[in-house]
Scaffold this motif. Structure first.
Motif, PDB file in Angstrom:
ATOM      1  N   LEU A 296       0.827  -1.204   0.000  1.00 10.52           N
ATOM      2  CA  LEU A 296       0.000   0.000   0.000  1.00 10.52           C
ATOM      3  C   LEU A 296       0.868   1.262   0.000  1.00 10.52           C
ATOM      4  O   LEU A 296       0.572   2.230  -0.704  1.00 10.52           O
ATOM      5  CB  LEU A 296      -0.926  -0.005   1.225  1.00 10.52           C
TER       6      LEU A 296
ATOM      7  N   LEU B  87       0.754   4.151  -2.850  1.00 10.03           N
ATOM      8  CA  LEU B  87       0.379   5.528  -2.527  1.00 10.03           C
ATOM      9  C   LEU B  87       1.542   6.487  -2.726  1.00 10.03           C
ATOM     10  O   LEU B  87       1.359   7.631  -3.163  1.00 10.03           O
ATOM     11  CB  LEU B  87      -0.124   5.597  -1.083  1.00 10.03           C
TER      12      LEU B  87
ATOM     13  N   GLY C 202       1.853   7.026  -6.277  1.00 14.69           N
ATOM     14  CA  GLY C 202       0.696   7.828  -6.672  1.00 14.69           C
ATOM     15  C   GLY C 202       0.868   9.301  -6.345  1.00 14.69           C
ATOM     16  O   GLY C 202       0.494  10.169  -7.147  1.00 14.69           O
ATOM     17  N   ARG C 203       1.468   9.599  -5.197  1.00 10.25           N
ATOM     18  CA  ARG C 203       1.712  11.004  -4.843  1.00 10.25           C
ATOM     19  C   ARG C 203       2.729  11.659  -5.754  1.00 10.25           C
ATOM     20  O   ARG C 203       2.751  12.889  -5.901  1.00 10.25           O
ATOM     21  CB  ARG C 203       2.192  11.114  -3.397  1.00 10.25           C
TER      22      ARG C 203
ATOM     23  N   ARG D 280      -2.631  11.759  -8.288  1.00 13.79           N
ATOM     24  CA  ARG D 280      -1.823  12.394  -7.255  1.00 13.79           C
ATOM     25  C   ARG D 280      -2.673  12.930  -6.108  1.00 13.79           C
ATOM     26  O   ARG D 280      -2.364  12.675  -4.935  1.00 13.79           O
ATOM     27  CB  ARG D 280      -0.993  13.524  -7.865  1.00 13.79           C
TER      28      ARG D 280
ATOM     29  N   SER E 267      -4.365  10.216  -3.837  1.00  9.40           N
ATOM     30  CA  SER E 267      -3.312   9.557  -3.053  1.00  9.40           C
ATOM     31  C   SER E 267      -2.883  10.435  -1.889  1.00  9.40           C
ATOM     32  O   SER E 267      -2.684   9.948  -0.768  1.00  9.40           O
ATOM     33  CB  SER E 267      -2.107   9.244  -3.947  1.00  9.40           C
TER      34      SER E 267
ATOM     35  N   ILE F 186      -5.635  10.383   0.834  1.00  8.78           N
ATOM     36  CA  ILE F 186      -5.639   9.115   1.578  1.00  8.78           C
ATOM     37  C   ILE F 186      -4.474   9.067   2.554  1.00  8.78           C
ATOM     38  O   ILE F 186      -4.628   8.679   3.727  1.00  8.78           O
ATOM     39  CB  ILE F 186      -5.567   7.930   0.596  1.00  8.78           C
ATOM     40  N   VAL F 187      -3.293   9.468   2.108  1.00  4.99           N
ATOM     41  CA  VAL F 187      -2.113   9.438   2.969  1.00  4.99           C
ATOM     42  C   VAL F 187      -2.294  10.349   4.168  1.00  4.99           C
ATOM     43  O   VAL F 187      -2.056   9.954   5.329  1.00  4.99           O
ATOM     44  CB  VAL F 187      -0.858   9.831   2.166  1.00  4.99           C
TER      45      VAL F 187
ATOM     46  N   ALA G 246       0.346   4.562   4.999  1.00  9.75           N
ATOM     47  CA  ALA G 246       0.404   6.006   4.760  1.00  9.75           C
ATOM     48  C   ALA G 246       1.780   6.567   5.114  1.00  9.75           C
ATOM     49  O   ALA G 246       2.321   7.414   4.404  1.00  9.75           O
ATOM     50  CB  ALA G 246      -0.681   6.706   5.577  1.00  9.75           C
TER      51      ALA G 246
ATOM     52  N   ALA H 189       4.275   5.529   2.513  1.00  5.73           N
ATOM     53  CA  ALA H 189       4.093   6.326   1.292  1.00  5.73           C
ATOM     54  C   ALA H 189       4.897   7.614   1.363  1.00  5.73           C
ATOM     55  O   ALA H 189       5.516   8.036   0.370  1.00  5.73           O
ATOM     56  CB  ALA H 189       2.608   6.635   1.097  1.00  5.73           C
ATOM     57  N   GLU H 190       4.915   8.249   2.526  1.00 10.03           N
ATOM     58  CA  GLU H 190       5.713   9.472   2.689  1.00 10.03           C
ATOM     59  C   GLU H 190       7.210   9.168   2.633  1.00 10.03           C
ATOM     60  O   GLU H 190       7.999   9.957   2.122  1.00 10.03           O
ATOM     61  CB  GLU H 190       5.366  10.143   4.022  1.00 10.03           C
TER      62      GLU H 190
ATOM     63  N   ARG I 245       7.973   8.744  -1.061  1.00 13.60           N
ATOM     64  CA  ARG I 245       7.981  10.055  -1.739  1.00 13.60           C
ATOM     65  C   ARG I 245       9.249  10.826  -1.416  1.00 13.60           C
ATOM     66  O   ARG I 245       9.912  11.382  -2.303  1.00 13.60           O
ATOM     67  CB  ARG I 245       6.761  10.867  -1.318  1.00 13.60           C
TER      68      ARG I 245
END
Length: 287
Positions: free
Chosen positions: A86, A90, A93-94, A102, A105, A108-109, A154, A157-158, A161
């Protein structure tokens, strides 16, 4: 060649003596505190041989400890795998150049990063129970895995990124000059390099996943800490029981960290990778 610290001034002779004195006093105070605590527990009979005796029996391990270990490792393994999947989805996606990918995503994050893990566990538990999504014996496990997956996905995901953004801009520009599309650039060039630099932060987050399984006792999930309290209640040895559980948790976390460290070294030997990220960089707010 002298080394210069950019974080603080190097202490002089007097400062070094003062630091040694302060360190010595701190160690003495800490030792006295530990001695006082041990003496107090001994006076209460919590550290006697009889309190440790139950842990030498197979029945206690089979009835209480091993089911707790199994529950913790099962929930952690499922949550780690799902959170990684996930989180990477995400995170990519960001970073997408397509707005309708974008922005959802990002929403959600930010949403799941803001909701406490326990709230998500409780909500998922009662939602699954209401609609009979899982058999009753798996409801608690499903609630724990769902909460841990959403929150840690989440956060990961950061991390993804930030890891990709930390790469030199020339990487993407060179890929564009070669005619690669954005998806190909991300999949073939940026992510493979970023994973190595993200690994230390990812390991820290995976350890958090393992420890947060203990929150599941709120929805009757059978895990190590809950079973430790059950042992303490059954045998009247709360302190020895929690010490044993703490040692087991530390051992599992240490094994996870060692395995990840070996993996990181192997990746760094196989290719030249960017410097490791710091945890603070992964949590900077994005656009």
């Amino acid at each position: 060649m002298s080394t210069v610290s950019v974080l603080f001034d190097a202490p002089g002779p007097r400062a070094r003596v003062r630091n040694r004195i302060i360190s010595g006093v701190t160690i003495v105070i800490a030792a006295l505190v530990v001695w006082a605590v041990v003496a107090k527990l001994s006076s209460k009979g919590q550290l006697t041989e009889a309190k440790w005796q139950p842990f030498l029996t197979a029945n206690l391990w089979k009835t209480y400890v091993l089911p707790g270990i199994e529950g913790t490792l099962t929930a952690a393994a499922l949550s780690i795998v799902l959170a990684l999947v996930l989180g990477f989805l995400l995170g990519v996606g960001r970073l997408s150049q397509v707005g309708f990918i974008r922005w959802p995503s990002a929403v959600i994050v930010e949403f799941f990063r803001s909701v406490p893990v326990l709230i998500m566990m409780i909500f998922a538990y009662f939602l699954f129970a209401l609609y009979d999504v899982f058999p009753s014996k798996y409801l608690a496990l499903a609630g724990v895995v769902t909460g841990l997956t959403l929150y840690n996905g989440a956060v990961i995901a950061e991390i993804v990124r930030a890891g990709v953004n930390s790469l030199p801009r020339g990487q993407g520009e060179a890929a564009s000059a070669l005619g690669l599309r954005s998806g190909q650039t991300m999949r073939a060039i940026l992510l493979p390099q970023a994973i190595t630099s993200m690994l230390p932060v990812l390991v820290s987050q995976l350890v958090v996943v393992l420890k947060d399984t203990a929150i599941g006792y709120q929805i009757t999930f059978v895990e190590m800490v809950r079973q430790g309290t059950v042992v303490g209640s059954s045998y009247g040895n709360y302190v020895p029981a929690l010490i044993v559980i703490a040692v087991l948790m530390i051992s599992v976390n240490f094994a996870l960290s060692v395995a990840a460290t070996k993996l990181e070294k192997r990746l760094r030997r196989s290719k030249r990778a960017p410097a490791p990220m710091h945890a603070d960089a992964a949590l900077e707010p994005g656009d």
